[in-house]
Design a protein around this motif. Structure first.
Motif, mmCIF file in Angstrom:
data_model
loop_
_atom_site.group_PDB
_atom_site.id
_atom_site.type_symbol
_atom_site.label_atom_id
_atom_site.label_comp_id
_atom_site.label_asym_id
_atom_site.label_seq_id
_atom_site.Cartn_x
_atom_site.Cartn_y
_atom_site.Cartn_z
ATOM 1 N N VAL A 56 3.025 12.227 4.100
ATOM 2 C CA VAL A 56 1.922 13.087 3.646
ATOM 3 C C VAL A 56 2.384 14.508 3.347
ATOM 4 O O VAL A 56 1.572 15.413 3.147
ATOM 5 N N ALA A 87 -6.727 9.027 -3.865
ATOM 6 C CA ALA A 87 -5.477 8.590 -3.237
ATOM 7 C C ALA A 87 -4.392 8.377 -4.270
ATOM 8 O O ALA A 87 -4.664 8.078 -5.437
ATOM 9 N N ALA A 120 -1.114 4.433 -1.418
ATOM 10 C CA ALA A 120 -1.704 5.524 -0.645
ATOM 11 C C ALA A 120 -0.659 6.212 0.226
ATOM 12 O O ALA A 120 0.247 5.567 0.753
ATOM 13 N N THR A 161 -0.353 7.992 3.560
ATOM 14 C CA THR A 161 -1.056 8.207 4.816
ATOM 15 C C THR A 161 -0.091 8.246 5.991
ATOM 16 O O THR A 161 1.034 7.748 5.903
ATOM 17 N N ASP A 218 -6.636 9.007 9.860
ATOM 18 C CA ASP A 218 -5.298 9.237 9.315
ATOM 19 C C ASP A 218 -5.157 10.612 8.668
ATOM 20 O O ASP A 218 -6.131 11.200 8.175
ATOM 21 N N TRP A 219 -3.917 11.084 8.636
ATOM 22 C CA TRP A 219 -3.554 12.216 7.795
ATOM 23 C C TRP A 219 -3.342 11.664 6.386
ATOM 24 O O TRP A 219 -2.897 10.521 6.212
ATOM 25 N N LEU A 220 -3.641 12.472 5.381
ATOM 26 C CA LEU A 220 -3.571 12.008 3.992
ATOM 27 C C LEU A 220 -2.897 13.021 3.086
ATOM 28 O O LEU A 220 -2.971 14.229 3.326
#
Length: 200
Positions: A49, A126, A130, A132, A142-144
């Motif tokens: 991320v 996203a 993705a 994450t 989750d962190w994104l």
């Protein structure tokens, strides 16, 4: 003369004490948005991320906000369940955004979108696949790493933003106990740091 000298010295000591008491550090409010934003700057960001280096010119952080709100979920029939069972599915976020001075500056909502004013907004989507990373505990979302949403041009301070990060999440995951009715909904409290970065 001695008396005057004594009075002047006493006055200087008194003034020194006043100045010293005024310069003592104020207690830190560990619940404030400013504290959370500052603490997030010390975090090690997982590669999944993290913003790409984009060398040689790099990137510029445009804005950082602390979000305080909820993640909304609703019941949905669990595929293949017999008898019918339900599971939680994500609907949308709903949060207030705060800046580094603890001032409420905008909102985060379905889209997902971040809006500060009629002329300052951005939608995110996203990457594919993705990007994450797990939150810090079992209850944290989750962190994104996201990008601007196709067909939605970022405006105002978000113009030219290339990356949107959600980090330092607390809470927000769907309940572990499944819904019992098709009409069940739940709002789960969460906080997070959102960063907006443009490529130079």
């Amino acid at each position: 003369m001695k008396k005057n000298h004594f009075n002047a010295a006493t006055l200087l000591v008194a003034l020194s004490l006043v100045v010293a008491s005024c310069t003592h550090d104020k207690p830190v409010d560990t619940n404030s948005p400013a504290f959370h934003i500052a603490e997030a700057e010390k975090l090690t960001i997982p590669a999944a991320v993290d913003v790409p280096a984009n060398l040689p010119n790099g990137n510029t952080r445009v804005a950082t906000f602390y979000a305080d709100g909820v993640q909304k979920y609703k019941a949905q029939v669990k595929a293949g369940s017999d008898p019918v069972a339900f599971e939680w599915v994500f609907v949308a976020p709903q949060a207030d955004l705060y800046d580094g001075t603890n001032k409420k500056v905008g909102t985060h909502s379905a889209g997902p979108t971040w809006q500060l004013s009629a002329v300052d907004s951005i939608y995110g989507q996203a990457f594919n696949p993705a990007r994450t990373a797990p939150g810090n505990d079992a209850t944290s979302i989750d962190w994104l790493l996201l990008m601007p949403k196709a067909g939605k041009i970022p405006t105002g301070i978000f113009t030219n933003v290339s990356y949107l990060q959600r980090i330092a999440t607390k809470g927000g995951k769907a309940p572990t106990i499944p819904p019992v009715n098709a009409t069940d909904v739940v709002d789960v409290k969460y906080t997070a740091i959102y960063r907006f970065t443009k490529q130079n």
